[in-house]
Design a protein around this motif. Structure first.
Motif, PDB file in Angstrom:
ATOM      1  N   ALA A 133      92.400  52.798  24.061  1.00 47.49           N
ATOM      2  CA  ALA A 133      93.675  52.356  24.235  1.00 47.49           C
ATOM      3  C   ALA A 133      94.069  51.082  23.805  1.00 47.49           C
ATOM      4  CB  ALA A 133      94.097  52.079  26.091  1.00 47.49           C
ATOM      5  N   ILE A 134      95.111  50.804  23.555  1.00 46.80           N
ATOM      6  CA  ILE A 134      95.792  49.336  23.152  1.00 46.80           C
ATOM      7  C   ILE A 134      96.690  48.948  24.138  1.00 46.80           C
ATOM      8  CG2 ILE A 134      96.927  47.896  21.462  1.00 46.80           C
ATOM      9  CD1 ILE A 134      96.090  49.784  19.223  1.00 46.80           C
ATOM     10  N   ALA A 135      96.216  47.728  24.469  1.00 47.02           N
ATOM     11  CA  ALA A 135      96.945  47.174  25.934  1.00 47.02           C
ATOM     12  C   ALA A 135      97.320  45.845  25.758  1.00 47.02           C
ATOM     13  CB  ALA A 135      96.210  47.503  27.167  1.00 47.02           C
ATOM     14  N   ILE A 136      98.491  45.349  25.256  1.00 43.32           N
ATOM     15  CA  ILE A 136      99.145  44.081  25.305  1.00 43.32           C
ATOM     16  C   ILE A 136     100.053  43.901  26.314  1.00 43.32           C
ATOM     17  CG2 ILE A 136     100.156  42.291  23.621  1.00 43.32           C
ATOM     18  CD1 ILE A 136      98.837  43.953  21.425  1.00 43.32           C
ATOM     19  N   PRO A 137      99.807  43.058  27.244  1.00 42.59           N
ATOM     20  CA  PRO A 137     100.554  42.467  28.546  1.00 42.59           C
ATOM     21  C   PRO A 137     102.002  42.473  27.876  1.00 42.59           C
ATOM     22  CG  PRO A 137      98.392  41.574  28.808  1.00 42.59           C
ATOM     23  CD  PRO A 137      98.550  42.335  27.424  1.00 42.59           C
ATOM     24  N   GLY A 138     103.100  43.083  28.352  1.00 42.03           N
ATOM     25  CA  GLY A 138     104.589  42.746  28.112  1.00 42.03           C
ATOM     26  C   GLY A 138     105.021  43.210  26.817  1.00 42.03           C
ATOM     27  N   GLN A 139     104.016  43.791  25.949  1.00 44.20           N
ATOM     28  CA  GLN A 139     104.401  44.064  24.669  1.00 44.20           C
ATOM     29  C   GLN A 139     104.008  45.730  24.187  1.00 44.20           C
ATOM     30  OE1 GLN A 139     103.315  41.542  21.446  1.00 44.20           O
ATOM     31  NE2 GLN A 139     102.611  40.059  22.722  1.00 44.20           N
ATOM     32  N   ILE A 140     102.802  46.235  24.503  1.00 41.18           N
ATOM     33  CA  ILE A 140     102.569  47.540  23.945  1.00 41.18           C
ATOM     34  C   ILE A 140     101.456  48.274  24.755  1.00 41.18           C
ATOM     35  CG2 ILE A 140     100.975  46.695  22.340  1.00 41.18           C
ATOM     36  CD1 ILE A 140     101.572  49.304  20.401  1.00 41.18           C
ATOM     37  N   TYR A 141     101.599  49.399  25.133  1.00 43.36           N
ATOM     38  CA  TYR A 141     100.270  50.080  25.777  1.00 43.36           C
ATOM     39  C   TYR A 141     100.542  51.396  25.113  1.00 43.36           C
ATOM     40  CZ  TYR A 141      97.121  52.491  28.593  1.00 43.36           C
ATOM     41  OH  TYR A 141      95.960  53.214  29.054  1.00 43.36           O
ATOM     42  N   LYS A 142      99.312  51.772  24.439  1.00 45.82           N
ATOM     43  CA  LYS A 142      99.047  53.033  23.611  1.00 45.82           C
ATOM     44  C   LYS A 142      98.071  53.591  23.960  1.00 45.82           C
ATOM     45  CE  LYS A 142      99.808  55.389  19.298  1.00 45.82           C
ATOM     46  NZ  LYS A 142     100.130  55.289  17.575  1.00 45.82           N
ATOM     47  N   SER A 143      97.934  54.830  24.492  1.00 47.26           N
ATOM     48  CA  SER A 143      96.673  55.400  24.865  1.00 47.26           C
ATOM     49  C   SER A 143      95.991  56.446  23.487  1.00 47.26           C
ATOM     50  CB  SER A 143      96.664  56.371  26.032  1.00 47.26           C
ATOM     51  OG  SER A 143      95.631  57.216  26.290  1.00 47.26           O
ATOM     52  N   PHE A 144      94.886  56.350  23.287  1.00 46.67           N
ATOM     53  CA  PHE A 144      94.426  57.060  22.175  1.00 46.67           C
ATOM     54  C   PHE A 144      93.432  58.291  22.966  1.00 46.67           C
ATOM     55  CE2 PHE A 144      95.539  53.415  20.215  1.00 46.67           C
ATOM     56  CZ  PHE A 144      96.144  53.971  18.959  1.00 46.67           C
ATOM     57  N   SER A 145      93.291  58.253  24.478  1.00 45.63           N
ATOM     58  CA  SER A 145      92.375  59.184  24.811  1.00 45.63           C
ATOM     59  C   SER A 145      92.915  60.479  24.539  1.00 45.63           C
ATOM     60  CB  SER A 145      92.346  58.892  26.413  1.00 45.63           C
ATOM     61  OG  SER A 145      91.788  58.048  26.706  1.00 45.63           O
ATOM     62  N   THR A 146      92.218  61.520  24.149  1.00 44.74           N
ATOM     63  CA  THR A 146      92.566  62.885  23.631  1.00 44.74           C
ATOM     64  C   THR A 146      91.393  63.953  24.027  1.00 44.74           C
ATOM     65  OG1 THR A 146      93.532  63.953  21.548  1.00 44.74           O
ATOM     66  CG2 THR A 146      91.708  62.632  21.303  1.00 44.74           C
ATOM     67  N   ASN A 147      91.743  65.082  23.639  1.00 47.62           N
ATOM     68  CA  ASN A 147      90.912  66.056  23.781  1.00 47.62           C
ATOM     69  C   ASN A 147      90.767  67.004  22.339  1.00 47.62           C
ATOM     70  OD1 ASN A 147      93.329  67.898  23.659  1.00 47.62           O
ATOM     71  ND2 ASN A 147      93.468  67.361  25.981  1.00 47.62           N
ATOM     72  N   TRP A 148      89.659  67.764  22.430  1.00 51.49           N
ATOM     73  CA  TRP A 148      89.407  68.611  21.425  1.00 51.49           C
ATOM     74  C   TRP A 148      90.596  69.618  20.894  1.00 51.49           C
ATOM     75  CZ3 TRP A 148      86.439  66.837  18.131  1.00 51.49           C
ATOM     76  CH2 TRP A 148      85.050  66.218  18.369  1.00 51.49           C
ATOM     77  N   PRO A 149      91.254  70.210  21.850  1.00 46.31           N
ATOM     78  CA  PRO A 149      92.357  71.190  21.369  1.00 46.31           C
ATOM     79  C   PRO A 149      93.497  70.298  20.469  1.00 46.31           C
ATOM     80  CG  PRO A 149      91.859  71.594  23.441  1.00 46.31           C
ATOM     81  CD  PRO A 149      91.062  70.369  23.237  1.00 46.31           C
ATOM     82  N   SER A 150      93.916  68.994  21.181  1.00 40.58           N
ATOM     83  CA  SER A 150      94.854  68.127  20.287  1.00 40.58           C
ATOM     84  C   SER A 150      94.380  67.658  19.026  1.00 40.58           C
ATOM     85  CB  SER A 150      95.295  67.016  21.201  1.00 40.58           C
ATOM     86  OG  SER A 150      94.195  66.041  21.614  1.00 40.58           O
ATOM     87  N   VAL A 151      93.105  67.392  19.127  1.00 39.98           N
ATOM     88  CA  VAL A 151      92.522  67.007  17.699  1.00 39.98           C
ATOM     89  C   VAL A 151      92.638  68.424  16.600  1.00 39.98           C
ATOM     90  CG1 VAL A 151      90.509  66.489  16.564  1.00 39.98           C
ATOM     91  CG2 VAL A 151      90.869  65.291  18.467  1.00 39.98           C
ATOM     92  N   ALA A 152      92.215  69.442  17.350  1.00 37.34           N
ATOM     93  CA  ALA A 152      92.180  70.639  16.278  1.00 37.34           C
ATOM     94  C   ALA A 152      93.754  70.922  15.687  1.00 37.34           C
ATOM     95  CB  ALA A 152      91.725  71.776  16.936  1.00 37.34           C
ATOM     96  N   LYS A 153      94.664  70.634  16.598  1.00 38.00           N
ATOM     97  CA  LYS A 153      96.241  70.966  16.348  1.00 38.00           C
ATOM     98  C   LYS A 153      96.494  69.927  15.255  1.00 38.00           C
ATOM     99  CE  LYS A 153     100.639  71.697  18.435  1.00 38.00           C
ATOM    100  NZ  LYS A 153     101.515  70.728  17.478  1.00 38.00           N
ATOM    101  N   THR A 154      96.224  68.691  15.417  1.00 35.00           N
ATOM    102  CA  THR A 154      96.473  67.665  14.426  1.00 35.00           C
ATOM    103  C   THR A 154      95.949  67.775  13.130  1.00 35.00           C
ATOM    104  OG1 THR A 154      96.399  65.878  16.285  1.00 35.00           O
ATOM    105  CG2 THR A 154      96.400  65.123  14.049  1.00 35.00           C
ATOM    106  N   ILE A 155      94.916  68.357  13.241  1.00 31.33           N
ATOM    107  CA  ILE A 155      94.166  68.540  11.780  1.00 31.33           C
ATOM    108  C   ILE A 155      94.587  69.795  11.169  1.00 31.33           C
ATOM    109  CG2 ILE A 155      91.989  69.603  10.951  1.00 31.33           C
ATOM    110  CD1 ILE A 155      90.352  67.861  12.728  1.00 31.33           C
ATOM    111  N   TYR A 156      95.252  70.907  11.933  1.00 30.63           N
ATOM    112  CA  TYR A 156      95.668  72.068  11.493  1.00 30.63           C
ATOM    113  C   TYR A 156      96.926  71.534  10.469  1.00 30.63           C
ATOM    114  CZ  TYR A 156      97.227  76.887  10.769  1.00 30.63           C
ATOM    115  OH  TYR A 156      97.346  78.286  10.483  1.00 30.63           O
TER     116      TYR A 156
END
Length: 471
Positions: A245-268
């Protein structure tokens, strides 16, 4: 027994005392190191890593710097291979990699002689469309030499290299250090039977808060090849990181935690993957002739599979994305594994079969512990039937239906369907290969023996036999 244990303890103590006496800084080679005739703990070692240190520093904008320093002792001629180094980098990014302090040290008449890397010892080589390799060969290497070098890679964002504490030769000392701003969160994964010592502390010496973590191991034994282990890297003492994750207080929070199904769908959905499977116009006329009298699914699979194997040659390049594109590969009769097997998948679909790409990681790529785009490096075809999924890889002339090349047999892959769903596919053989010998003979009254012998290979025994006699 107690005496043997005492000898082992003393032997290890001697080894540790020698290691502790070494200077872990480039350019500080000692006469004692050069005089050493064999490794103090592993006398069979052809070479040893005297020390290796890695540093990954990420600044508060995500800009990354990676530095590796290594010193190696050559004991025997068999260790000369360690004097040939190769480092890969993205195409067009040669300026991002800097290899310096490349020296060979020898002891001549009791004095240390230092030899510098010569221009003719450096090479550039294209690996594939995405990566090049910079190679160099150390000068004046002989038995007893010590070699050392530094590699610095700058640029790229939030990418922490994997670090192997264990290699195929003994490692006296290995240290890996990361400096990560607290805005960036990484998962850590340790592999192998040796867990490094670790030390972490928060520092504010860079103008921003950062976590400094150091991992180290001493006296790591060589990782020896073992029978029936398809990839030793899966058991090598190492550490890897994955951005969580990227967590900058008061500015941004973005999670990159994912799983194999979502990785496969992205690649497709990548342009060089899913859309390539949809293209059919380039082969339709040829395939109609090929399938004119084919009704049974198994007949369609066999004829299409053999057609692709015979007409499209693999260029030995890996990757799950097309290199030339299926149309160009069909026209030029050559392509990477994705060009070949995505084309195969498209043809199988066109014939009415439920065919889909299967993402895999080859044995050389290891097994990924985190869902990521680099977890896969290869693609094959899968046909779903009521009896199960039939696996096909048309890059190998001698592979057959459900008999994949050995490089593919690496635990599991992931089949991706057109609707975005995916599932795990077991890549390992479901039955044992056979090697059957049948003999029929007669013995005459005089003792003469006459007859015939037949030998029948199946599956992987057959694959190995075909490859062997082809040579």
């Amino acid at each position: 027994m107690k005496f043997q244990n005492l000898v082992i303890v003393l032997f290890l103590c001697i080894g540790f005392s020698k290691i502790n006496a070494q200077n872990f800084a480039l350019g500080k080679v000692s006469i004692a190191e050069l005089e050493e005739k064999m490794h103090p703990i592993d006398s069979s070692a052809s070479a040893a890593v005297l020390f290796t240190k890695g540093l990954v520093k990420i600044n508060n904008t995500g800009y990354t710097e990676r530095i590796t320093q290594t010193r190696i002792k050559i004991y025997k001629k068999e260790g000369y291979d360690w004097s040939n180094m190769q480092f890969s980098f993205p195409s067009g990014k040669l300026s991002a990699i800097s290899i310096t302090d490349v020296y060979t040290y020898n002891l001549v008449d009791g004095k240390i002689v230092k030899s510098k890397l010569k221009s003719e010892g450096e090479f550039l080589e294209k690996i594939n469309k995405d990566y090049w390799a910079k190679k160099f060969t150390f000068p004046d290497v002989k038995e007893g030499s010590i070699i050392e070098y530094q590699v610095k890679v700058i640029g790229g964002s939030l990418n922490i290299m994997d670090w192997d504490f264990q290699k195929s030769i003994p490692v006296n000392f290995s240290e890996f250090k990361t400096i990560i701003p607290d805005a960036f969160l990484f998962k850590k994964n340790f592999k192998g039977f040796f867990i490094p010592k670790s030390n972490s502390q928060v520092a504010n010496t860079y103008g921003y808060l950062a976590m400094e973590s150091t991992y180290s191991l001493q006296n790591v034994p060589a990782m020896k090849e073992e029978d029936f282990v398809n990839n030793m890297d899966n058991y090598r003492a190492s550490i890897s990181h994955e951005l969580e994750a990227i967590a900058i207080p008061g500015q941004i929070y973005k999670s990159f935690s994912t799983n194999w199904p979502s990785v496969a769908k992205t690649i497709y959905e990548f342009d060089d993957f899913g859309p390539e499977v949809k293209k059919t116009g380039y082969f339709e006329d040829d395939l109609k002739l090929l399938l004119a009298d084919k009704i049974k699914p198994e007949d369609k699979i066999a004829v299409i599979f053999n057609y692709v194997k015979s007409n499209i040659k693999w260029n030995n390049h890996l990757g799950y994305g097309c290199e030339n594109g299926v149309r160009k590969a069909y026209k030029e009769k050559s392509g990477n594994c994705a060009d070949v097997n995505l084309m195969l998948t498209a043809m199988l679909r066109y014939s009415g079969l439920d065919a889909n790409p299967v993402l895999i990681s080859t044995r050389s790529n290891g097994i990924s512990f985190f869902p990521s785009m680099t977890g896969f490096n290869y693609v094959i075809a899968g046909v779903e039937t009521q009896q199960g999924t039939i696996l096909l890889d048309a890059t190998d002339d001698y592979a057959s239906v459900n008999v994949l090349p050995l490089r593919d047999l690496n635990w599991v892959g992931r089949l991706i369907r057109k609707d975005g769903t995916s599932e795990v596919v077991d890549l390992m053989p479901k039955k044992s290969s056979s090697d059957i010998v049948a003999m029929s003979f007669e013995i005459s009254e005089s003792g003469k023996i006459e007859g015939k012998a037949r030998r029948l290979y199946s599956d992987y025994h057959a694959l190995n036999f075909r490859e062997k006699i082809a040579k």
